[in-house]
Enzyme design. Structure first.
Site, PDB file in Angstrom:
ATOM      1  CD  GLU A  27      44.038   8.786   5.095  1.00 55.66           C
ATOM      2  OE1 GLU A  27      45.251   8.479   5.080  1.00 55.66           O
ATOM      3  OE2 GLU A  27      43.175   8.206   4.398  1.00 55.66           O
ATOM      4  CG  ASN A  72      43.868   4.530   0.935  1.00 57.43           C
ATOM      5  OD1 ASN A  72      44.534   4.970  -0.004  1.00 57.43           O
ATOM      6  ND2 ASN A  72      44.200   3.417   1.572  1.00 57.43           N
ATOM      7  CG  ASN A 172      45.647   8.948  -1.731  1.00 56.90           C
ATOM      8  OD1 ASN A 172      46.778   9.362  -1.450  1.00 56.90           O
ATOM      9  ND2 ASN A 172      45.199   7.784  -1.319  1.00 56.90           N
ATOM     10  CD  GLU A 173      48.428   5.205  -1.812  1.00 57.63           C
ATOM     11  OE1 GLU A 173      47.639   4.303  -1.510  1.00 57.63           O
ATOM     12  OE2 GLU A 173      49.488   5.423  -1.199  1.00 57.63           O
ATOM     13  CD  GLU A 292      49.955   8.574   1.683  1.00 59.17           C
ATOM     14  OE1 GLU A 292      50.129   7.415   2.113  1.00 59.17           O
ATOM     15  OE2 GLU A 292      48.896   8.988   1.178  1.00 59.17           O
ATOM     16  CD  GLN A 350      47.684   9.172   8.296  1.00 53.60           C
ATOM     17  OE1 GLN A 350      46.932   9.583   9.149  1.00 53.60           O
ATOM     18  NE2 GLN A 350      47.248   8.363   7.319  1.00 53.60           N
TER      19      GLN A 350
HETATM   20  O1  AHR Z   1      48.891   6.748   5.315  1.00 53.81           O
HETATM   21  C1  AHR Z   1      48.064   5.625   5.301  1.00 53.81           C
HETATM   22  C2  AHR Z   1      47.549   5.276   3.910  1.00 53.81           C
HETATM   23  O2  AHR Z   1      48.605   4.783   3.131  1.00 53.81           O
HETATM   24  C3  AHR Z   1      46.979   6.385   3.073  1.00 53.81           C
HETATM   25  O3  AHR Z   1      45.639   6.624   3.328  1.00 53.81           O
HETATM   26  C4  AHR Z   1      47.150   5.875   1.675  1.00 53.81           C
HETATM   27  O4  AHR Z   1      47.272   6.919   0.740  1.00 53.81           O
HETATM   28  C5  AHR Z   1      48.364   4.983   1.759  1.00 53.81           C
HETATM   29  O5  AHR Z   1      48.158   3.773   1.138  1.00 53.81           O
END
Ligand code: AHR
Length: 503
Positions: A27, A72, A172-173, A292, A350
């Site tokens: 990310e 995010n 995403n989310e 994730e 990550q």
């Molecule tokens: O991996 C860190 C963050 O965690 C990501 O950006 C988000 O998708 C999650 O809340």
């Protein structure tokens, strides 16, 4: 010493150990990209600015697939900012991480990196601040062969051949109130369905992931999945799951049982997806994308964000992972493998620096965190068919999850090669005597027992100065006698037991 037993039988098949279960995540956050995988001017950087030391570690980690560019971050991202001549790229505010994004690294650089890292790319489109058109534009740029404005733009930027990205996340989310462009389940479900329909018109070969909940503790969990899938079921291939396991409170017994929670989360999403399928008279079973997952000391994030104003690539959530965290990661991989019939994609979040198995200093060395090791060994040896195991053994009490089994296992059998890998975690505070019944594999002989044990120095971490403080150790080779094998699993340990058929 307490005792436990497990029977391995190649007839107890769960499904193939899909390579996509060994995914990771890059990310634009903190120093994952800048100072992580990309650092022009670093002594180990190639002429494109890619850190070759990090590339080497990525290949060693055995990562199969990498999700990009967020997270995010993607919910406010304009992908066009990151392509074309580097000098023309705009500097932007990234609202997700309160960071200045220089756009020095973008889609084309990521594709070059992915090829060098030997990983499949998984892209996310922005459904926070953007919609159907921008997702279609990105797909056309990436996957259309040529003869249109956007595909020819890619060619002009040096990529003659289409990238052929197969896996795409629809945002995403978006259930999270922190998300830029946060939506209700119905708002998101409609947008995701329309985006999916259009994307499949451009390239019917893509597989699409609808956003599930940000974690199983969300107040809308369950209802979000059901509503989103009522809109999207027939158009998508996966529903996503995200979950991070937080050891901040120091409760070792509970954090070691994180796999129990992940198991229940997966079961709930499978049940919800199957409920919607029944309602919609859909025969196709939906797969899950656990895109994730990891251990994350989440209490540290706010302090990281509070410490500064708008800056480029700040150090964010660079957690130092302990020996206990490595055992937890090993167990989460066991859990994912156990669900290989329904979980088709998984990404540890990550890859570099940001809650990552690979750490770097900007301008300095790269090293393996403790959690690198169970991932690398599982990715390497979980080849073939996942076999169901039903451990019988003691339980122990946890504050978070009540009474949980001390032993967790899964087996993966490569019939062609005649090789069996048994992954076992002893969560308990004492050593465990394991009786392994291999009588259904009469020719099996022990090859190797590798352990990563956390009981003697649970808080030990690796660092640039001591990169090998937490590493797996070889124990005695397992001895098989009459199809039975007795093994001692150290307290609070992750274990790899390898067997091969005698020829
Ligand atoms: O991996 C860190 C963050 O965690 C990501 O950006 C988000 O998708 C999650 O809340």
């Amino acid at each position: 010493m307490q005792t436990a037993s497990v029977t391995i039988d190649p007839a107890f098949r769960v499904g193939p150990a899909d390579r996509r279960l060994f995914g990771s995540f890059v990310e634009h956050m903190g120093r994952c990209v800048y100072g992580g995988i990309f650092e022009p001017g670093h002594p180990a950087a190639d002429d494109r600015g890619l850190r070759t030391d990090v590339l080497d570690l990525t290949r060693e980690l055995g990562v199969s697939m990498v999700r990009y560019p967020g997270g995010n971050f993607v919910s406010g991202y304009r992908w066009e900012d990151g392509v074309g001549p580097a000098g023309d790229r705009p500097r932007r505010l990234d609202l997700a991480w309160k960071t200045i994004e220089t756009n020095a690294f973008g889609l084309d650089e990521f594709m070059v990196w992915a090829r060098a890292a030997e990983v499949e790319p998984m892209m996310a489109v922005n459904l926070g601040t953007r919609g159907v058109q921008e997702a279609c534009d990105l797909l056309e740029y990436a996957n259309h062969p040529g003869g249109t404005q956007l595909s020819d733009l890619r060619r002009k930027h040096g990529a003659e051949e289409p990238y052929g990205v197969r896996l795409w996340c629809l945002g995403n989310e978006l259930d999270g109130p922190w998300q830029v462009g946060h939506k209700t389940a119905d708002e998101y479900g409609r947008l995701a369905a329309e985006t999916a329909r259009a994307m499949k018109m451009i390239d019917p070969s893509v597989s699409l992931v609808a956003c599930g909940s940000s974690n199983s503790g969300m107040p809308t969990f369950g209802d979000w999945e059901a509503r989103v899938l009522e809109h999207t079921y027939e158009h998508v291939d996966y529903i996503s799951l995200h979950n991070y396991y937080d050891p901040s409170d120091g409760d070792v017994d509970s954090i070691l049982a994180s796999g129990v929670d992940m198991d229940a989360f997966i079961d709930s999403v499978v049940a919800t997806a199957d409920h919607v399928a029944a309602k919609l008279r859909q025969r196709r079973k939906l797969k899950l994308s656990f895109d994730e997952w990891n251990v994350w000391y989440q209490s540290r994030l706010q302090a990281d964000l509070d410490r500064r104003g708008w800056v480029e690539a700040p150090a964010l959530i660079e957690d130092d992972f302990t020996a206990v965290d490595a055992v937890v990661v090993g167990d989460l991989l066991i859990t994912l493998l156990r669900h290989a019939d329904r979980v088709g994609v998984a990404c540890q979040a990550q890859l570099a620096n940001v809650i990552a198995p690979i750490r770097t200093h900007t301008g300095g060395p790269a090293w393996r965190q403790s959690i690198f090791h169970p991932f690398a060994l599982t990715a390497r040896y979980a080849r073939g068919t996942v076999l169901r195991t039903e451990p019988i053994g003691p339980e122990y009490d946890t504050a978070r999850y009540g009474s949980v089994p001390a032993l967790d296992t899964v087996a993966v059998y490569d019939e062609e090669a005649g090789e069996l890998a048994v992954f076992a975690v002893n969560r308990g505070a004492g050593d465990l005597a394991l009786d392994l019944d291999l009588r259904s594999l009469p020719a099996a002989a022990g090859v190797q027992h590798v352990t990563l044990a956390a009981a003697t120095d649970p808080g030990a971490v690796n660092s640039a100065d001591a990169p090998d403080r937490v590493i797996p150790r070889e124990l005695d080779r397992p001895a098989v006698d009459g199809g039975r094998c007795q093994i001692r699993l150290p307290a609070r340990s992750w274990n790899l037991l390898r067997f091969a058929n005698r020829r």
